[in-house]
Motif scaffolding. Structure first.
Motif, PDB file in Angstrom:
ATOM      1  N   GLY A   1      31.601  50.695  31.428  1.00  0.00           N
ATOM      2  CA  GLY A   1      30.569  49.706  31.161  1.00  0.00           C
ATOM      3  C   GLY A   1      31.030  48.544  30.312  1.00  0.00           C
ATOM      4  N   THR A   2      32.327  48.461  30.017  1.00  0.00           N
ATOM      5  CA  THR A   2      32.827  47.375  29.173  1.00  0.00           C
ATOM      6  C   THR A   2      33.127  46.106  29.953  1.00  0.00           C
ATOM      7  OG1 THR A   2      35.133  48.075  29.387  1.00  0.00           O
ATOM      8  CG2 THR A   2      33.837  49.068  27.602  1.00  0.00           C
ATOM      9  N   GLN A   3      33.023  46.137  31.249  1.00  0.00           N
ATOM     10  CA  GLN A   3      33.386  44.970  32.049  1.00  0.00           C
ATOM     11  C   GLN A   3      32.218  44.003  32.144  1.00  0.00           C
ATOM     12  OE1 GLN A   3      34.547  45.175  36.431  1.00  0.00           O
ATOM     13  NE2 GLN A   3      36.529  45.012  35.413  1.00  0.00           N
ATOM     14  N   ILE A   4      32.482  42.739  31.846  1.00  0.00           N
ATOM     15  CA  ILE A   4      31.463  41.691  31.914  1.00  0.00           C
ATOM     16  C   ILE A   4      31.440  41.047  33.294  1.00  0.00           C
ATOM     17  CG2 ILE A   4      30.756  39.456  30.968  1.00  0.00           C
ATOM     18  CD1 ILE A   4      32.085  40.307  28.324  1.00  0.00           C
ATOM     19  N   ALA A   5      32.616  40.741  33.817  1.00  0.00           N
ATOM     20  CA  ALA A   5      32.715  40.078  35.121  1.00  0.00           C
ATOM     21  C   ALA A   5      34.051  40.421  35.737  1.00  0.00           C
ATOM     22  CB  ALA A   5      32.572  38.566  34.982  1.00  0.00           C
ATOM     23  N   TYR A   6      34.101  40.379  37.052  1.00  0.00           N
ATOM     24  CA  TYR A   6      35.336  40.686  37.767  1.00  0.00           C
ATOM     25  C   TYR A   6      35.339  39.880  39.055  1.00  0.00           C
ATOM     26  CZ  TYR A   6      38.903  43.433  40.242  1.00  0.00           C
ATOM     27  OH  TYR A   6      40.020  43.830  40.931  1.00  0.00           O
ATOM     28  N   ALA A   7      36.461  39.228  39.347  1.00  0.00           N
ATOM     29  CA  ALA A   7      36.574  38.449  40.585  1.00  0.00           C
ATOM     30  C   ALA A   7      37.997  38.507  41.103  1.00  0.00           C
ATOM     31  CB  ALA A   7      36.165  36.993  40.356  1.00  0.00           C
ATOM     32  N   GLU A   8      38.146  38.711  42.396  1.00  0.00           N
ATOM     33  CA  GLU A   8      39.442  38.617  43.061  1.00  0.00           C
ATOM     34  C   GLU A   8      39.505  37.269  43.756  1.00  0.00           C
ATOM     35  OE1 GLU A   8      40.067  41.922  45.617  1.00  0.00           O
ATOM     36  OE2 GLU A   8      40.028  43.403  43.997  1.00  0.00           O
ATOM     37  N   LEU A   9      40.481  36.470  43.402  1.00  0.00           N
ATOM     38  CA  LEU A   9      40.553  35.086  43.833  1.00  0.00           C
ATOM     39  C   LEU A   9      41.878  34.803  44.529  1.00  0.00           C
ATOM     40  CD1 LEU A   9      39.310  33.557  40.465  1.00  0.00           C
ATOM     41  CD2 LEU A   9      37.916  34.014  42.489  1.00  0.00           C
TER      42      LEU A   9
ATOM     43  N   ILE B   1      43.423  38.038  39.722  1.00  0.00           N
ATOM     44  CA  ILE B   1      42.262  38.810  39.284  1.00  0.00           C
ATOM     45  C   ILE B   1      41.753  38.212  37.981  1.00  0.00           C
ATOM     46  CG2 ILE B   1      41.421  41.055  38.513  1.00  0.00           C
ATOM     47  CD1 ILE B   1      43.701  42.299  40.160  1.00  0.00           C
ATOM     48  N   LEU B   2      40.478  37.848  37.961  1.00  0.00           N
ATOM     49  CA  LEU B   2      39.825  37.412  36.728  1.00  0.00           C
ATOM     50  C   LEU B   2      38.949  38.561  36.259  1.00  0.00           C
ATOM     51  CD1 LEU B   2      39.207  35.245  34.627  1.00  0.00           C
ATOM     52  CD2 LEU B   2      37.413  34.387  36.155  1.00  0.00           C
ATOM     53  N   ASP B   3      39.295  39.128  35.115  1.00  0.00           N
ATOM     54  CA  ASP B   3      38.709  40.384  34.637  1.00  0.00           C
ATOM     55  C   ASP B   3      38.236  40.158  33.194  1.00  0.00           C
ATOM     56  OD1 ASP B   3      38.194  42.986  33.867  1.00  0.00           O
ATOM     57  OD2 ASP B   3      40.165  43.769  34.381  1.00  0.00           O
TER      58      ASP B   3
ATOM     59  N   ASP C   1      55.066  39.442  46.850  1.00  0.00           N
ATOM     60  CA  ASP C   1      53.878  40.231  46.535  1.00  0.00           C
ATOM     61  C   ASP C   1      53.554  40.132  45.045  1.00  0.00           C
ATOM     62  OD1 ASP C   1      53.522  41.168  49.168  1.00  0.00           O
ATOM     63  OD2 ASP C   1      55.052  42.701  48.856  1.00  0.00           O
ATOM     64  N   ASP C   2      53.681  38.951  44.480  1.00  0.00           N
ATOM     65  CA  ASP C   2      53.346  38.771  43.076  1.00  0.00           C
ATOM     66  C   ASP C   2      51.830  38.823  42.872  1.00  0.00           C
ATOM     67  OD1 ASP C   2      53.527  36.487  44.682  1.00  0.00           O
ATOM     68  OD2 ASP C   2      53.643  35.133  42.968  1.00  0.00           O
ATOM     69  N   LEU C   3      51.435  39.216  41.667  1.00  0.00           N
ATOM     70  CA  LEU C   3      50.030  39.356  41.317  1.00  0.00           C
ATOM     71  C   LEU C   3      49.822  38.874  39.886  1.00  0.00           C
ATOM     72  CD1 LEU C   3      47.123  40.534  41.788  1.00  0.00           C
ATOM     73  CD2 LEU C   3      48.013  42.678  40.841  1.00  0.00           C
ATOM     74  N   TYR C   4      48.691  38.209  39.618  1.00  0.00           N
ATOM     75  CA  TYR C   4      48.373  37.673  38.303  1.00  0.00           C
ATOM     76  C   TYR C   4      47.008  38.217  37.878  1.00  0.00           C
ATOM     77  CZ  TYR C   4      52.202  34.852  39.838  1.00  0.00           C
ATOM     78  OH  TYR C   4      53.435  34.468  40.317  1.00  0.00           O
TER      79      TYR C   4
END
Length: 382
Positions: free
Chosen positions: A223-231, A283-285, A354-357
């Motif tokens: 429940g600690t997550q405020i927002a999450y988006a895969e962009l 990923i914006l987490d 296959d880089d990821l940020y």
């Protein structure tokens, strides 16, 4: 087909370069229809290119130049990446950018767009296909473009096609900086997951290129997550920026930090340097608490800060248009940590990988940009 035959297919053959494979007596299980025509054609000329290799008709048999007909149509070659959207196609040719020409049901010939999986009927015979190409060789066969590109870059190998670094359907252009020659199978497999994702979506829908959900140990299941988006972010000049949607700024002084440290920022806005100059998965987490300090699974880790007055965040390369997705979070100050990995997968030319940020933000102080873990190697391509 004789030298006096002026049919469209005969005209196409007169301009063709081939064969691409040795003589063969081909049987495709039909004596009529497009499959019967194709068997007869390949038994006469076993594969060819035309329009400066803007069009390539596949050869049949185990030896030859470029893709082989039956292997090309084996699902595991590339069709499996299209999640059923390429089923029922018997592809016999392709254009410069990998658009497929295919027979369906032995009665129709269609084009198959590798980026959208859309099928467009163009005829019911190979004669009709040839007439369609000859009606506009530059547009339908990439005739002039293929010649001009190879004049600048050298001839394409028979196994190669051109693929855009930023896909045409996401705004990519036909300029040299956006095109690269790549193995034709690889070109199709790169675009398959994207095409299967967008095929049935309405115009304007937001899509994501990220193939797999990344592993994170504390992504907010408690429940600690405020927002999450895969962009999917177009990292022009090997960078992108994270900011409140209303902020405007000049990042000219950030060039060297973005190159050397892959992080830069000031006044609550920060930029992220990337290993590739193309569309990259981000990923914006946003969480209520800080993540742990275990960096073992990551190549490069940095930290900066974000200030938002509106609570609407954009991640882009100075693109503020409505098409850029907004992520809503509570207004305020945030510490931002950037985890990057996959640098060892970057191709020698620095264009594929296959880089990821993974960007993790939590309420806190805005730190000056700093490197917490530095990648020890030199990134390919620069």
């Amino acid at each position: 087909m004789t030298s006096t035959d002026t049919s469209p297919l005969a005209q196409l053959l007169d301009a063709a370069r081939g064969p691409l494979g040795p003589r063969i007596d081909l049987d495709l299980g039909h004596t009529d229809g497009p499959l019967g025509e194709l068997a007869q054609l390949l038994s006469t000329l076993n594969g060819f290119t035309v329009f400066n290799a803007g069009i390539q008709l596949f050869h049949a048999g185990p030896t030859g130049l470029g893709p082989e007909l039956q292997r090309w149509n084996t699902p595991s070659t590339w069709k499996d990446t299209y999640a059923g959207q390429a089923d029922g196609l018997f592809c016999f040719a392709q254009d410069l950018f990998g658009r497929q020409f295919a027979i369906t049901g032995n009665h129709d010939i269609v084009t198959f767009d590798p980026e959208t999986a859309d099928r467009t009927p163009i005829g019911t015979s190979l004669e009709g296909w040839a007439a369609w190409l000859l009606a506009d060789p530059d547009v339908r066969g990439a005739h002039s473009f293929a010649g001009a590109w190879q004049d600048r870059h050298g001839p394409l190998d028979h196994h190669q096609r051109l693929i855009p670094l930023r896909l045409f359907t996401t705004g990519g252009g036909y300029d040299d900086d956006n095109l690269v020659a790549k193995d034709a199978t690889t070109c199709m497999r790169i675009r398959g997951p994207f095409a299967s994702t967008i095929h049935d979506l309405p115009d304007g829908a937001q899509v994501h290129l990220m193939p797999d959900q990344p592993h994170t140990t504390d992504a907010g299941a408690d429940g600690t997550q405020i927002a999450y988006a895969e962009l999917d972010v177009f990292a022009d000049y090997n960078s992108f920026f994270v900011q409140d949607e209303t902020v405007r700024f000049d990042p000219d002084d950030w060039t060297m930090p973005l190159i050397n440290d892959l992080i830069a920022g000031d006044n609550g806005v920060f930029g992220v340097g990337t290993a590739r100059r193309t569309t990259v998965p981000v990923i914006l987490d946003v969480r209520t608490t800080a993540p742990d300090d275990n960096f073992d699974d990551w190549d490069h880790v940095t930290e900066a800060g974000l200030r938002t007055t509106t609570g609407r965040i954009i991640v882009s390369m100075l693109n503020y248009t409505p098409s850029i997705p907004r992520t809503t979070i509570p207004p305020g100050d945030y510490t931002a940590r950037v985890y990057a990995k996959g640098f060892h997968t970057i191709s020698d030319d620095g264009r594929f990988g296959d880089d990821l940020y993974h960007l993790i933000l939590w309420p806190g102080d805005i730190h000056p940009p700093r490197v917490l873990k530095r990648y020890p190697g030199t990134l390919p391509g620069g």
